[in-house]
Design an enzyme around this catalytic site. Structure first.
Site, PDB file in Angstrom:
ATOM      1  N   SER A  37      88.908  47.468 -26.586  1.00  0.00           N
ATOM      2  CA  SER A  37      89.860  48.444 -26.230  1.00  0.00           C
ATOM      3  C   SER A  37      91.287  48.239 -26.345  1.00  0.00           C
ATOM      4  CB  SER A  37      89.507  48.283 -24.266  1.00  0.00           C
ATOM      5  OG  SER A  37      89.455  47.139 -24.230  1.00  0.00           O
ATOM      6  N   ARG A  43      78.161  35.794 -39.894  1.00  0.00           N
ATOM      7  CA  ARG A  43      77.316  34.880 -40.278  1.00  0.00           C
ATOM      8  C   ARG A  43      76.176  35.365 -41.253  1.00  0.00           C
ATOM      9  NH1 ARG A  43      77.880  29.756 -37.994  1.00  0.00           N
ATOM     10  NH2 ARG A  43      76.302  28.899 -39.498  1.00  0.00           N
ATOM     11  N   LYS A  81      84.249  35.231 -31.031  1.00  0.00           N
ATOM     12  CA  LYS A  81      84.050  34.160 -32.097  1.00  0.00           C
ATOM     13  C   LYS A  81      85.112  33.334 -32.168  1.00  0.00           C
ATOM     14  CE  LYS A  81      79.702  35.247 -33.195  1.00  0.00           C
ATOM     15  NZ  LYS A  81      78.567  34.209 -32.719  1.00  0.00           N
ATOM     16  N   HIS A 116      92.826  37.182 -22.238  1.00  0.00           N
ATOM     17  CA  HIS A 116      91.959  36.636 -21.463  1.00  0.00           C
ATOM     18  C   HIS A 116      91.866  37.288 -19.966  1.00  0.00           C
ATOM     19  CE1 HIS A 116      89.278  33.243 -20.593  1.00  0.00           C
ATOM     20  NE2 HIS A 116      89.835  32.985 -19.306  1.00  0.00           N
ATOM     21  N   ASP A 145      91.750  29.050 -25.451  1.00  0.00           N
ATOM     22  CA  ASP A 145      92.425  29.403 -24.353  1.00  0.00           C
ATOM     23  C   ASP A 145      93.589  28.458 -24.248  1.00  0.00           C
ATOM     24  OD1 ASP A 145      90.883  31.885 -24.046  1.00  0.00           O
ATOM     25  OD2 ASP A 145      89.664  30.971 -22.710  1.00  0.00           O
TER      26      ASP A 145
END
Length: 194
Positions: free
Chosen positions: A14, A60, A92, A110, A151
């Site tokens: 988004s 991966r 990830k 976040h 974060d």
């Protein structure tokens, strides 16, 4: 000079969609170039192809060695010509090569007011559940620069929303998501002005 944007997304993307729209309609003086996803069935990957961005599925599955995956992501992004990387629901952790190539130019959003409700394991619905369980009176979203610590990078912008009596995971999540696009746009503009 206009920013040259690349995106990493795992699902819907988004933030990438909002920023590309803003580039196309003149609200953001930047050029969207590329999007990579770790999920071959990501709606963001399909959307980016249709939007004319360079795309790649890098995960991966194709690169079982983490160092090789880190190199592949870095190479795809740098070869696209991008100078700024936006994480758009990318689930990830980034490797050191990608972070070094875009040092100080990797943005993430976040869904809480960092440093509260951030860190390892705090993503998606878990963040909103944590906010509700804590009894916080407000939540919101934070755009920060990405560093090796999860974060932990410097905050570029935050927007707040109230946590209302009777809020559920769904109602709080919807209120936070409603402010994320404009917040990311503001943060990218601020980064461009540096």
């Amino acid at each position: 000079m206009s920013l040259k944007l690349a995106f990493l997304a795992s699902h819907g993307g988004s933030a990438a969609r909002e920023l590309v729209r803003a580039c196309h309609d003149g609200r953001l003086g930047a050029v969207p170039l590329a999007l990579a996803s770790n999920n071959s069935r990501s709606p963001a990957l399909a959307w980016a192809r249709e939007a004319g961005l360079q795309t790649a599925h890098l995960s991966r599955a194709g690169y079982p060695d983490p160092d090789a995956l880190d190199e592949a992501i870095r190479d795809f992004l740098t070869q696209s010509g991008a100078d700024t990387l936006v994480l758009s629901g990318y689930m990830k952790a980034l490797g050191p090569r990608v972070l070094a190539a875009f040092e100080g130019r990797v943005l993430n959003i976040h869904p809480s007011l960092l440093p509260r409700h951030g860190g390892r394991g705090m993503y998606g619905d878990r963040v909103h559940e944590s906010v509700l369980a804590s009894g916080d009176a407000e939540s919101g979203a934070t755009v920060h620069l990405v560093t090796l610590g999860i974060d932990e990078g410097p905050v570029l912008a935050q927007s707040k929303v109230p946590v209302l009596s009777g809020d559920t995971l769904e109602t709080l999540k919807a209120r936070v998501q409603a402010i994320e696009g404009e917040l990311m746009l503001r943060a990218v503009r601020e980064l461009a002005a540096r």
